[in-house]
Design a protein around this motif. Sequence first.
Motif, PDB file in Angstrom:
ATOM      1  N   SER A  42     -27.246  21.779  54.512  1.00 12.27           N
ATOM      2  CA  SER A  42     -26.757  21.450  55.844  1.00 12.27           C
ATOM      3  C   SER A  42     -25.285  21.071  55.860  1.00 12.27           C
ATOM      4  CB  SER A  42     -27.561  20.276  56.419  1.00 12.27           C
ATOM      5  OG  SER A  42     -27.394  19.128  55.636  1.00 12.27           O
ATOM      6  N   ARG A  43     -24.653  21.032  54.708  1.00 14.46           N
ATOM      7  CA  ARG A  43     -23.254  20.625  54.702  1.00 14.46           C
ATOM      8  C   ARG A  43     -22.325  21.824  54.699  1.00 14.46           C
ATOM      9  NH1 ARG A  43     -20.700  20.675  49.680  1.00 14.46           N
ATOM     10  NH2 ARG A  43     -22.038  21.385  47.978  1.00 14.46           N
ATOM     11  N   THR A  44     -21.129  21.635  55.129  1.00 17.21           N
ATOM     12  CA  THR A  44     -20.126  22.692  55.103  1.00 17.21           C
ATOM     13  C   THR A  44     -18.885  22.141  54.434  1.00 17.21           C
ATOM     14  OG1 THR A  44     -20.932  23.708  57.117  1.00 17.21           O
ATOM     15  CG2 THR A  44     -18.668  24.211  56.483  1.00 17.21           C
ATOM     16  N   ARG A  45     -18.365  22.870  53.458  1.00 17.47           N
ATOM     17  CA  ARG A  45     -17.165  22.432  52.788  1.00 17.47           C
ATOM     18  C   ARG A  45     -16.000  23.298  53.228  1.00 17.47           C
ATOM     19  NH1 ARG A  45     -18.163  23.049  46.879  1.00 17.47           N
ATOM     20  NH2 ARG A  45     -15.936  22.671  46.868  1.00 17.47           N
ATOM     21  N   VAL A  46     -15.066  22.671  53.826  1.00 17.68           N
ATOM     22  CA  VAL A  46     -13.874  23.375  54.250  1.00 17.68           C
ATOM     23  C   VAL A  46     -12.683  22.579  53.700  1.00 17.68           C
ATOM     24  CG1 VAL A  46     -12.588  24.271  56.193  1.00 17.68           C
ATOM     25  CG2 VAL A  46     -15.041  24.101  56.350  1.00 17.68           C
ATOM     26  N   ALA A  47     -11.764  23.256  53.215  1.00 13.07           N
ATOM     27  CA  ALA A  47     -10.614  22.573  52.676  1.00 13.07           C
ATOM     28  C   ALA A  47      -9.387  23.450  52.801  1.00 13.07           C
ATOM     29  CB  ALA A  47     -10.862  22.236  51.213  1.00 13.07           C
ATOM     30  N   GLY A  48      -8.211  22.865  52.376  1.00  9.79           N
ATOM     31  CA  GLY A  48      -6.999  23.662  52.436  1.00  9.79           C
ATOM     32  C   GLY A  48      -6.011  23.225  51.389  1.00  9.79           C
ATOM     33  N   THR A  49      -4.896  23.899  51.270  1.00 10.93           N
ATOM     34  CA  THR A  49      -3.874  23.507  50.323  1.00 10.93           C
ATOM     35  C   THR A  49      -3.031  22.378  50.873  1.00 10.93           C
ATOM     36  OG1 THR A  49      -2.508  25.279  51.222  1.00 10.93           O
ATOM     37  CG2 THR A  49      -3.693  25.744  49.196  1.00 10.93           C
ATOM     38  N   ALA A  50      -2.043  21.933  50.122  1.00 18.53           N
ATOM     39  CA  ALA A  50      -1.248  20.778  50.512  1.00 18.53           C
ATOM     40  C   ALA A  50       0.142  21.174  50.966  1.00 18.53           C
ATOM     41  CB  ALA A  50      -1.151  19.812  49.333  1.00 18.53           C
ATOM     42  N   ALA A  51       0.835  20.220  51.568  1.00 17.70           N
ATOM     43  CA  ALA A  51       2.172  20.509  52.087  1.00 17.70           C
ATOM     44  C   ALA A  51       3.142  19.426  51.670  1.00 17.70           C
ATOM     45  CB  ALA A  51       2.120  20.588  53.604  1.00 17.70           C
TER      46      ALA A  51
ATOM     47  N   LYS B 297       3.308  26.890  52.007  1.00 19.83           N
ATOM     48  CA  LYS B 297       3.004  28.196  51.445  1.00 19.83           C
ATOM     49  C   LYS B 297       3.241  28.235  49.932  1.00 19.83           C
ATOM     50  CE  LYS B 297       4.103  30.388  55.830  1.00 19.83           C
ATOM     51  NZ  LYS B 297       5.034  31.229  56.594  1.00 19.83           N
ATOM     52  N   ALA B 298       4.096  27.330  49.435  1.00 18.55           N
ATOM     53  CA  ALA B 298       4.395  27.291  48.005  1.00 18.55           C
ATOM     54  C   ALA B 298       3.457  26.347  47.250  1.00 18.55           C
ATOM     55  CB  ALA B 298       5.838  26.858  47.783  1.00 18.55           C
ATOM     56  N   ALA B 299       2.602  25.616  47.996  1.00 20.95           N
ATOM     57  CA  ALA B 299       1.763  24.604  47.364  1.00 20.95           C
ATOM     58  C   ALA B 299       0.832  25.194  46.301  1.00 20.95           C
ATOM     59  CB  ALA B 299       0.949  23.876  48.423  1.00 20.95           C
ATOM     60  N   TYR B 300       0.314  26.391  46.569  1.00 24.99           N
ATOM     61  CA  TYR B 300      -0.601  26.994  45.590  1.00 24.99           C
ATOM     62  C   TYR B 300       0.099  27.217  44.261  1.00 24.99           C
ATOM     63  CZ  TYR B 300      -3.149  30.477  42.959  1.00 24.99           C
ATOM     64  OH  TYR B 300      -3.762  31.143  41.926  1.00 24.99           O
ATOM     65  N   SER B 301       1.293  27.820  44.303  1.00 26.76           N
ATOM     66  CA  SER B 301       1.986  28.122  43.051  1.00 26.76           C
ATOM     67  C   SER B 301       2.380  26.850  42.313  1.00 26.76           C
ATOM     68  CB  SER B 301       3.223  28.992  43.319  1.00 26.76           C
ATOM     69  OG  SER B 301       4.132  28.327  44.176  1.00 26.76           O
ATOM     70  N   ARG B 302       2.735  25.806  43.060  1.00 27.14           N
ATOM     71  CA  ARG B 302       3.109  24.544  42.426  1.00 27.14           C
ATOM     72  C   ARG B 302       1.915  23.900  41.713  1.00 27.14           C
ATOM     73  NH1 ARG B 302       6.673  22.305  47.529  1.00 27.14           N
ATOM     74  NH2 ARG B 302       8.560  23.529  47.096  1.00 27.14           N
ATOM     75  N   THR B 303       0.760  23.964  42.364  1.00 25.33           N
ATOM     76  CA  THR B 303      -0.434  23.395  41.748  1.00 25.33           C
ATOM     77  C   THR B 303      -0.931  24.279  40.605  1.00 25.33           C
ATOM     78  OG1 THR B 303      -1.051  22.467  43.897  1.00 25.33           O
ATOM     79  CG2 THR B 303      -2.753  22.505  42.210  1.00 25.33           C
ATOM     80  N   ALA B 304      -0.926  25.586  40.825  1.00 29.35           N
ATOM     81  CA  ALA B 304      -1.402  26.517  39.802  1.00 29.35           C
ATOM     82  C   ALA B 304      -0.531  26.491  38.559  1.00 29.35           C
ATOM     83  CB  ALA B 304      -1.454  27.931  40.372  1.00 29.35           C
ATOM     84  N   ALA B 305       0.735  26.096  38.704  1.00 28.02           N
ATOM     85  CA  ALA B 305       1.643  26.040  37.559  1.00 28.02           C
ATOM     86  C   ALA B 305       1.166  25.036  36.514  1.00 28.02           C
ATOM     87  CB  ALA B 305       3.053  25.686  38.024  1.00 28.02           C
ATOM     88  N   ALA B 306       0.293  24.111  36.926  1.00 24.29           N
ATOM     89  CA  ALA B 306      -0.257  23.134  35.983  1.00 24.29           C
ATOM     90  C   ALA B 306      -1.368  23.739  35.127  1.00 24.29           C
ATOM     91  CB  ALA B 306      -0.793  21.925  36.741  1.00 24.29           C
TER      92      ALA B 306
ATOM     93  N   TRP C 133      -2.568  15.182  50.192  1.00 27.30           N
ATOM     94  CA  TRP C 133      -1.675  14.296  49.469  1.00 27.30           C
ATOM     95  C   TRP C 133      -1.056  15.062  48.297  1.00 27.30           C
ATOM     96  CZ3 TRP C 133      -6.066  13.090  51.904  1.00 27.30           C
ATOM     97  CH2 TRP C 133      -6.133  11.920  52.687  1.00 27.30           C
ATOM     98  N   LEU C 134       0.283  15.107  48.234  1.00 24.79           N
ATOM     99  CA  LEU C 134       0.994  15.796  47.157  1.00 24.79           C
ATOM    100  C   LEU C 134       1.755  14.804  46.296  1.00 24.79           C
ATOM    101  CD1 LEU C 134       2.670  19.018  48.555  1.00 24.79           C
ATOM    102  CD2 LEU C 134       0.592  18.792  47.223  1.00 24.79           C
ATOM    103  N   ASP C 135       1.796  15.091  45.000  1.00 28.69           N
ATOM    104  CA  ASP C 135       2.589  14.240  44.118  1.00 28.69           C
ATOM    105  C   ASP C 135       4.042  14.701  44.121  1.00 28.69           C
ATOM    106  OD1 ASP C 135       2.738  16.475  42.470  1.00 28.69           O
ATOM    107  OD2 ASP C 135       1.310  15.718  40.986  1.00 28.69           O
ATOM    108  N   GLY C 136       4.868  14.084  43.283  1.00 28.11           N
ATOM    109  CA  GLY C 136       6.285  14.381  43.266  1.00 28.11           C
ATOM    110  C   GLY C 136       6.634  15.790  42.849  1.00 28.11           C
ATOM    111  N   GLN C 137       5.699  16.495  42.202  1.00 35.59           N
ATOM    112  CA  GLN C 137       5.935  17.871  41.786  1.00 35.59           C
ATOM    113  C   GLN C 137       5.348  18.882  42.766  1.00 35.59           C
ATOM    114  OE1 GLN C 137       5.308  18.675  37.511  1.00 35.59           O
ATOM    115  NE2 GLN C 137       5.080  16.475  37.211  1.00 35.59           N
ATOM    116  N   GLY C 138       4.882  18.393  43.897  1.00 33.42           N
ATOM    117  CA  GLY C 138       4.333  19.286  44.905  1.00 33.42           C
ATOM    118  C   GLY C 138       2.919  19.736  44.612  1.00 33.42           C
TER     119      GLY C 138
END
Length: 290
Positions: A3-12, A51-60, A219-224
Motif C-alpha cells: 500500500s505504500r508508494t515511494r517517490v523521490a528525487g535528486t538534490a539541488a 541537473k548536475a546533482a546526479y553526476s556530483r553524487t555518482a562521482a562518489a 539536503w546536499l553536502d558541501g560537494q553537492g
Amino acid sequence: MTSRTRVAGTAAVMVLAAGLAGCSDDGDGSDRAADTSKSTQQGASESRAVKAAYSRTAAADTARMTVTSRAAAQGKSVTVRGKGVMNLKEGASRMTMTAQGQRIEQRVLDGIVYQKPPAAQRSELPRGKTWMKIDLARLKQSGSGNAGGQVSDPAEPFTYTKGVSDRDVTKVGSETIDGARTTHYRVTVDVKALAQGDTAKGEQLRRQLGTSTLPLDMWLDGQGRLRQESIRLTLRPQTKDAQKTPAITSTTLLKFTDFGTKADVQAPPAQGTVDVTGKLAQATKSPGTA
C-alpha cells in the motif's frame, strides 16, 4: 508494503548572493532592476545545480543508504525500514527491508529487481526457489500502471528532476545530517516526471495525488552530493467505491552516508530464482489495458 508508494528525487544546490542596498529614499528603479537580474541569475544557477546533482553524487561511486517509509490510512500505519549499499554510477543496489516483523532482501542489477520474500511466504514460490525476479522494462511495456508501488529501484530518483526550471528550487536553510553540514532545499517536481515518459501512468498519478506537481525536500553536502531527501504524499483511491476507500498518506525518507564504501552487488543463483514479471504484470495491469 503493497500500500505504500515511494517517490523521490535528486538534490539541488542554491548559491545566494547578497542583495544591493538602496542608494536613496525613493530609488530610481536601478536597484530593482539589479535585484531582478540577480534573482534571475540565481535561479539559473539553482536549476543547473539540480541537473548536475546526479553526476556530483555518482562521482562518489558508492554509498550506504537507508530508507524509511511510513504508510497510514484510517488510523493504522505500516513502517518499512531498509538499509544497504548502492553503486551510484551503475545504479546497482543491495538492501534488506523489514516491516511488521517480516524481512525482505532485495537486489537491483541491470534493471532487474530480485526479491527474497520472508520465509513464511516462500511456500507460494515453486519448489527450490527462494528469489523472485522482476524485469522492470518488461513490466513497464506490459502497461502495469500499479506495479511501481510494489517494486522499487533505489536508483530511479536520480531521473526525476531533469526538467526542473529556474523557478522550481527554494532554499530552506542549513542543517547537520549525520555529522555532515548540509543545505536544505525544496524542489517542485512535475508528477509526469515520476512516470518516466509513460503518459497513462502520469495521468493516473495526477488523479491519485490530486495535483500536477510535488514538493521534494533535499539536503546536499558541501560537494553537492545528496545526503537526505524526504517526501510526503497522499494517494486518493481511484475506484468505483472511492468514497468508501480511505486515502493513503505516505512519508518516505532516504539517506546516503559513507560515500566510497564497498558495494558489491551480484544476482542471486539462477537455479534458486523464478521470473514473476508476467504474473505481476497481469495482477497489476491498469484498467482498460489489453
